[in-house]
Write a protein that holds these residues in place. Sequence first.
Motif, PDB file in Angstrom:
ATOM      1  N   ARG A  19      36.907 -32.982  80.710  1.00 19.23           N
ATOM      2  CA  ARG A  19      35.954 -33.610  79.781  1.00 19.23           C
ATOM      3  C   ARG A  19      34.552 -32.860  79.737  1.00 19.23           C
ATOM      4  N   LEU A  20      34.182 -32.360  80.855  1.00 20.03           N
ATOM      5  CA  LEU A  20      32.806 -31.437  80.685  1.00 20.03           C
ATOM      6  C   LEU A  20      33.092 -30.267  79.649  1.00 20.03           C
ATOM      7  N   VAL A  21      34.243 -29.757  79.415  1.00 15.42           N
ATOM      8  CA  VAL A  21      34.430 -28.550  78.580  1.00 15.42           C
ATOM      9  C   VAL A  21      34.268 -28.969  77.069  1.00 15.42           C
ATOM     10  N   ALA A  22      34.901 -30.175  76.991  1.00 17.71           N
ATOM     11  CA  ALA A  22      34.817 -30.581  75.484  1.00 17.71           C
ATOM     12  C   ALA A  22      33.397 -31.197  75.322  1.00 17.71           C
ATOM     13  N   ALA A  23      32.881 -31.857  76.224  1.00 16.86           N
ATOM     14  CA  ALA A  23      31.476 -32.328  76.026  1.00 16.86           C
ATOM     15  C   ALA A  23      30.410 -31.006  75.564  1.00 16.86           C
ATOM     16  N   LEU A  68      26.183 -35.421  80.508  1.00 15.69           N
ATOM     17  CA  LEU A  68      26.016 -33.930  81.150  1.00 15.69           C
ATOM     18  C   LEU A  68      24.793 -33.842  82.308  1.00 15.69           C
ATOM     19  N   ALA A  69      23.793 -34.660  82.262  1.00 14.69           N
ATOM     20  CA  ALA A  69      22.547 -34.578  83.335  1.00 14.69           C
ATOM     21  C   ALA A  69      23.071 -35.332  84.487  1.00 14.69           C
ATOM     22  N   SER A  70      24.097 -36.120  84.569  1.00 14.48           N
ATOM     23  CA  SER A  70      24.474 -36.963  85.614  1.00 14.48           C
ATOM     24  C   SER A  70      25.464 -36.158  86.486  1.00 14.48           C
ATOM     25  N   PRO A  71      25.585 -36.343  87.849  1.00 13.51           N
ATOM     26  CA  PRO A  71      26.319 -35.476  88.969  1.00 13.51           C
ATOM     27  C   PRO A  71      27.755 -35.995  88.561  1.00 13.51           C
ATOM     28  N   ALA A  72      28.105 -37.154  87.707  1.00 11.12           N
ATOM     29  CA  ALA A  72      29.609 -37.431  87.531  1.00 11.12           C
ATOM     30  C   ALA A  72      30.255 -36.392  86.598  1.00 11.12           C
ATOM     31  N   ALA A  73      29.415 -35.623  85.822  1.00 10.05           N
ATOM     32  CA  ALA A  73      29.956 -34.816  84.871  1.00 10.05           C
ATOM     33  C   ALA A  73      30.597 -33.443  85.551  1.00 10.05           C
ATOM     34  N   GLU A  96      31.362 -28.416  74.212  1.00 10.59           N
ATOM     35  CA  GLU A  96      31.634 -28.088  73.017  1.00 10.59           C
ATOM     36  C   GLU A  96      31.125 -28.942  71.946  1.00 10.59           C
ATOM     37  N   ARG A  97      30.992 -30.224  72.183  1.00  7.01           N
ATOM     38  CA  ARG A  97      30.686 -31.166  71.023  1.00  7.01           C
ATOM     39  C   ARG A  97      29.210 -31.099  71.123  1.00  7.01           C
ATOM     40  N   GLN A  98      28.483 -30.940  72.100  1.00  4.34           N
ATOM     41  CA  GLN A  98      27.144 -30.653  72.262  1.00  4.34           C
ATOM     42  C   GLN A  98      26.603 -29.618  71.110  1.00  4.34           C
ATOM     43  N   GLY A  99      27.104 -28.574  71.344  1.00  2.00           N
ATOM     44  CA  GLY A  99      26.884 -27.508  70.328  1.00  2.00           C
ATOM     45  C   GLY A  99      27.208 -27.745  68.829  1.00  2.00           C
ATOM     46  N   GLU A 100      28.372 -28.564  68.760  1.00  2.00           N
ATOM     47  CA  GLU A 100      28.592 -29.127  67.292  1.00  2.00           C
ATOM     48  C   GLU A 100      27.510 -29.828  66.614  1.00  2.00           C
ATOM     49  N   LEU A 101      27.073 -30.777  67.677  1.00  2.00           N
ATOM     50  CA  LEU A 101      26.116 -31.861  67.328  1.00  2.00           C
ATOM     51  C   LEU A 101      24.729 -31.459  67.045  1.00  2.00           C
ATOM     52  N   THR A 102      24.522 -30.073  67.651  1.00  2.00           N
ATOM     53  CA  THR A 102      23.163 -29.369  67.489  1.00  2.00           C
ATOM     54  C   THR A 102      23.185 -28.833  66.446  1.00  2.00           C
ATOM     55  N   TYR A 103      24.206 -28.215  66.006  1.00  2.00           N
ATOM     56  CA  TYR A 103      24.302 -27.336  64.622  1.00  2.00           C
ATOM     57  C   TYR A 103      24.242 -28.406  63.543  1.00  2.00           C
TER      58      TYR A 103
END
Length: 649
Positions: free
Chosen positions: A619-623, A606-611, A625-632
Amino acid sequence: MIRIVDLTLARGDRVLLKNVQLAVHAGHKVGIVGPNGCGKSSLFALLRGELVPDAGSVELPPRWTLAWVAQETPAVATPAIEFVLDGDAALRNLERELAGAAFDDGTAGDETAGHTHVAELHSRFEAIGGYRARARAATLLAGLGFDETAQARPVATFSGGWRMRLNLARALMCRSDLLLLDEPTNHLDLDAVLWLEEWLRRYPGTLLLITHDRDFLDAVAGTIVHFDAGRLVSYRGNYAQFERERGERLALQQANHAKQQRQIAHLRSYIDRFRAKATHARQAQSRIHALERMELIAPAHVDSPFDFSFAPTGVQSRQLVRLEAASLGYSGAAPTLAGVDWAVLAGARIGLLGANGAGKSTLLKSLAGTLPLLAGTRHAAAPLRLGYFAQHQVEQLVAPDSPLAHLRRLAPDAREQELRDYLGGFDFRGDQATSPVGRLSGGEKARLTLALIVRERPNLLLLDEPTNHLDLEMREALTEALQDYDGALIVVAHDRHLLRATADELWWIVGGRLAPFDGDLDDYRAQVLARGKRDEADAAPELRSGERAGDGSAGERADRRAQRRAEALARQQRSDRRKPLLTRQMAIEREMDALGFEKRELEQWLASPAAYVDDEKGRLVAAIERQGELTYSLARLEAEWIELVEALG
């Protein structure tokens, strides 16, 4: 103390140590570490007086008694316990003097003087613990896996590995001031390693220890001496502390190297620009002299010589091997294990525990199909590709053939360069890849055997003491490769670091039965040591009664035994209450590690320009969402982990 002053030691044209200094104080326990071939065993030979330094000196207190493990064992008819008692030379000398004095019986001279001499001998005998010596020898042998029957067997009837245990017991029997141990755990199982570790912690003399077992070093050593490019560098603390401090030193060295390189570049730039100009020639010349005087800082270098991994195993059956109503053992003898119903599932990661002779190797041989069952059935999945490492596999290497020839038999169509590259990952490079296997050391043969197993892409690995003779770097490389291995794994090892890092569940063999072990390796260690202490305590009254009459009544001894049993039961009950909590805590930690790794990988992307290119919107939207799930999930697991820590106290 031991003092090494300005020591230089070479073997042939290779300098092992150059102008080194070292001091070891009496009573210190020192771990000696460094790559194979760096000179660790040669240092021990120096201390034993078997080698002479090329320069400098090695100084030991003149009255010190040295003990070490002999590498050869004579095939004698002497009973094992008598062989071990021979390790105490002062004891044997006094026994001979007492026998001679009893034979003389005062008839050859003044009778009063004879009785006085005998009394003095008995006094000296008691002072060195002579009346307890046999009990001490029996305890040493029991700790190293010799039962009462084995202790009475002739030395000649034991195999090579067991004779090495006898040599170790004999060295421990010596009432030494300095004990030199070179890889003492190589021929031991885990139970014997745990016993030896505890014995060395109590050893009152000075200990120098060479071992590639990091847990053993952590438990025993209070100082680490590292062979580092011809130098001896001393670190206070155990192996874990050494790793941390050395890592910090290397980081500082690399930073200083980079800083010096920038300084050198600046000086050279100035010299190149102004050397030809008369107005700056003097300043340029002074910078040339500064460069010449500069002591160069070498770049830090800690690369491992090993680089290998297991290939993905691909599609596999859910159940790889199953033993059904099986009795395991050898023809003509009672079963070692009976009533075994056990299935090895795909992806299982099992550490196998048990006392020496319990049947761990027998179980692995039966699973591999190399030992026929005495009763029952062995079922193997059709796509089973078995990788089985045991000592007899190492011994089956063809001595005249090279590592390359062994590998070519497995991959006849592969290009030679590909095979050489593969062997290079196991540190068989250049001429060593084409040299006869018979010239290789035990560790090198074990490495080659592992290389051949890895090449066959097994989906079930059976490893019986795979780390014997392997150095720390190879053990670490094997551990990392096994962590990424996606097949099923069953491992028997005395290396607790390997077991902790690779096994998700522990099974043990006890009383002729196979069962899950409800606990971790620390619980197993506590059980082994408690069992050893109970055995010693139960034997102690009998031994003492033979030495000193009236040492407590039978009723008092029974009360002490009852008290010990009650205390053991209370400890077991506390342990039983803690085990489910500890098991859940370990599971949470593994889950947090996995989720944390996934989250870091995701955040890096997510920190890279490729995202943020148009093609990656989905893929960005899914990522995100997944980041939020992982944090929780991580927050929930952390809260549960904190509750468990508080409950465990």
